[in-house]
Structure formats: C-alpha cells, structure tokens
Design an enzyme around this catalytic site. Structure first.
Site, PDB file in Angstrom:
ATOM      1  N   GLU A 248       0.843  -1.197   0.000  1.00  0.00           N
ATOM      2  CA  GLU A 248       0.000   0.000   0.000  1.00  0.00           C
ATOM      3  C   GLU A 248       0.878   1.247   0.000  1.00  0.00           C
ATOM      4  O   GLU A 248       1.177   1.805   1.059  1.00  0.00           O
ATOM      5  CB  GLU A 248      -0.932   0.018   1.229  1.00  0.00           C
ATOM      6  CG  GLU A 248      -1.950  -1.104   1.235  1.00  0.00           C
ATOM      7  CD  GLU A 248      -3.090  -0.862   2.233  1.00  0.00           C
ATOM      8  OE1 GLU A 248      -3.032   0.119   2.986  1.00  0.00           O
ATOM      9  OE2 GLU A 248      -4.024  -1.673   2.235  1.00  0.00           O
TER      10      GLU A 248
ATOM     11  N   HIS B 276      -0.404   4.298   2.422  1.00  0.00           N
ATOM     12  CA  HIS B 276      -0.826   4.204   3.825  1.00  0.00           C
ATOM     13  C   HIS B 276       0.363   4.527   4.740  1.00  0.00           C
ATOM     14  O   HIS B 276       1.338   3.787   4.789  1.00  0.00           O
ATOM     15  CB  HIS B 276      -1.353   2.792   4.103  1.00  0.00           C
ATOM     16  CG  HIS B 276      -1.806   2.572   5.523  1.00  0.00           C
ATOM     17  ND1 HIS B 276      -3.133   2.358   5.869  1.00  0.00           N
ATOM     18  CD2 HIS B 276      -1.121   2.523   6.687  1.00  0.00           C
ATOM     19  CE1 HIS B 276      -3.228   2.183   7.177  1.00  0.00           C
ATOM     20  NE2 HIS B 276      -2.008   2.279   7.697  1.00  0.00           N
TER      21      HIS B 276
HETATM   22 ZN   LIG Z   1      -4.875   2.939   4.933  1.00  0.00          ZN
END
Ligand SMILES: [Zn+2]
Length: 242
Positions: free
Chosen positions: A212, A215
């Site tokens: 990710e 994030h």
């Molecule tokens: Zn997140």
C-alpha cells in the site's frame, strides 16, 4: 608436594580478582544478550516473550489481524479541512509534513484517516460483497477481502494514527501510486515527521497486508527513523507477528 610459599601467596591474592573478572564477563554477556530488544521504546523483553507496553508508547500500538483493537478506545480527534480526522497528538506532525510537501510544489491529498468501527465494517462488507459478486464462496470472499481491507477491529485507521495519502493528480489506490512525485517525496521524507510507510511491498508476508504505497502510520520520529532506515516493518520492529 606443597607449593613454594611465594606461589601460594600469589594465588591467594589473585583468586578474588579472577572471580570479579568472571562475574563481570558473565554480567556483560547477560546484558549484551538482552540489549537488542530491551532498548526499543515501549518494549520490554521478559525472556521468552516480548511485552509491548502501551503506556508511554501510544504511538507504537500494534494493530493487525492477530492484534485487534482492545475495547473501545477514546480518541481525541482533530478534524482536518476536508472533513477527515486524526488523533490530535499526531495532527501537528501531519500538518507539517503536508505543508512541507506543498512547499516544494507537490499536491498530496489525504483520502482516508480516522475511521469508526461502523465505517470499517461498511468498507469490509463492501469488499466481501465484491468478491461474492465474482462467484466466490462466503468463506473465500471474506478471506480475500481481508487481504485488502482490514476486518473491523483490526484496522489501525480506527486508532486515528494512520492516513492514506494520494497524489491529487492520481487518486487510485494501486501500485502505480508509488510512481507519483508525491509518494516518492513522502516515502523519502515521512520518517522525519514520525511516519512510516506501513505496508511495504517486500513485507506483505509479515504484515499480512498487500503493498500500500499510500498508507502512512505515525510511530514517532525515533521509531520512524529506525524502521525506515533499517527497512523493517512495524511487526519486525516490535518483535511481534501479524
Ligand atoms: Zn490505509
């Protein structure tokens, strides 16, 4: 045969010294063996198990599939301009990071931050539904969904310590996000503000979460610098599992 008198005297004098040196060596060995874990902030090594102390280390709270959020934590939130919210203790660092990124001409956008349990449930159920629509069984759909959206109670967004940041010019949550100038700057500089890229591509087997590159998780400057420079993930840093 009796030893000559001068040797006996020498042995008597050196015996306590040898004993002291042996004790010091044993103590040094003991301390060296314990040092790596016990110097981590908020972590105490008790021998076989590592205990994470939430006290004084709120920013190191570990949340993952094996470490769900306990109880119903009361979080003091600060609302952001776009209606999102973040733990008030993290707000100044986040604001500085966003301001500094904008100052060099970038346009980062916070697309998700604090989530209530209801919001996390809704996101998770939507993901499960999308897999059900593709023909997966409930069990399979739930398992697959958990790889992309944390099950309710296991998302650190619910702690108010995580933010999803995308480039204004490219807002899709996919791997291409890492190619944007915004992510390149954030990955390079986030540790200076106490944030880490929480789910690196080479740590999916440890975190249990796919890559990710949007994030970011607040852990404080000391931990962030160590985690990002050592190339470890939070689980490894805390000696825990996902
Ligand atoms: Zn997140």
């Amino acid at each position: 045969m009796k030893a000559p008198a001068h040797i006996s005297r020498k042995r008597r004098r050196t015996a306590p010294l040898v004993l002291c040196l042996l004790l010091l060596a044993a103590l040094a060995g003991f301390l060296c063996g314990r040092t790596p874990r016990s110097i981590l902030p908020g972590v105490v090594n008790t021998g076989n198990e590592t205990v994470i102390q939430p006290k004084d280390a709120w920013q190191l709270t570990l949340v993952n599939a094996k470490n769900p959020i306990e109880g119903n934590p009361q979080i003091e939130l600060t609302e952001l301009r776009n209606g999102q919210a973040i733990d008030s203790r993290v707000y100044p660092a986040l604001q500085r990071m966003m301001d500094d990124a904008r100052a060099v001409g970038l346009r980062p956008l916070i697309c998700s931050s604090y989530r209530t349990n209801e919001k996390q449930t809704e996101l998770f159920q939507n993901k499960v539904a999308s897999y059900l629509n593709q023909g997966y069984s409930v069990e399979e759909a739930t398992r697959l969904a958990a790889g992309w959206v944390a099950a309710p109670g296991t998302s650190e967004h619910q702690l108010g310590l995580a933010v999803d940041i995308v480039a204004e010019s490219y807002q899709l949550l996919d791997e291409q996000q890492e190619q944007t100038a915004e992510q390149q700057w954030l990955i390079e500089n986030c540790a200076a503000y106490g944030f880490i890229l929480r789910y690196p591509t080479d740590k999916s087997d440890v975190t249990g979460v796919g890559y990710e590159p949007w994030h970011y998780r607040y852990v404080g400057e000391t931990a962030a610098n160590e985690i990002m420079s050592q190339g470890v993930c939070l689980e490894e840093y805390l000696g825990a599992t996902a």
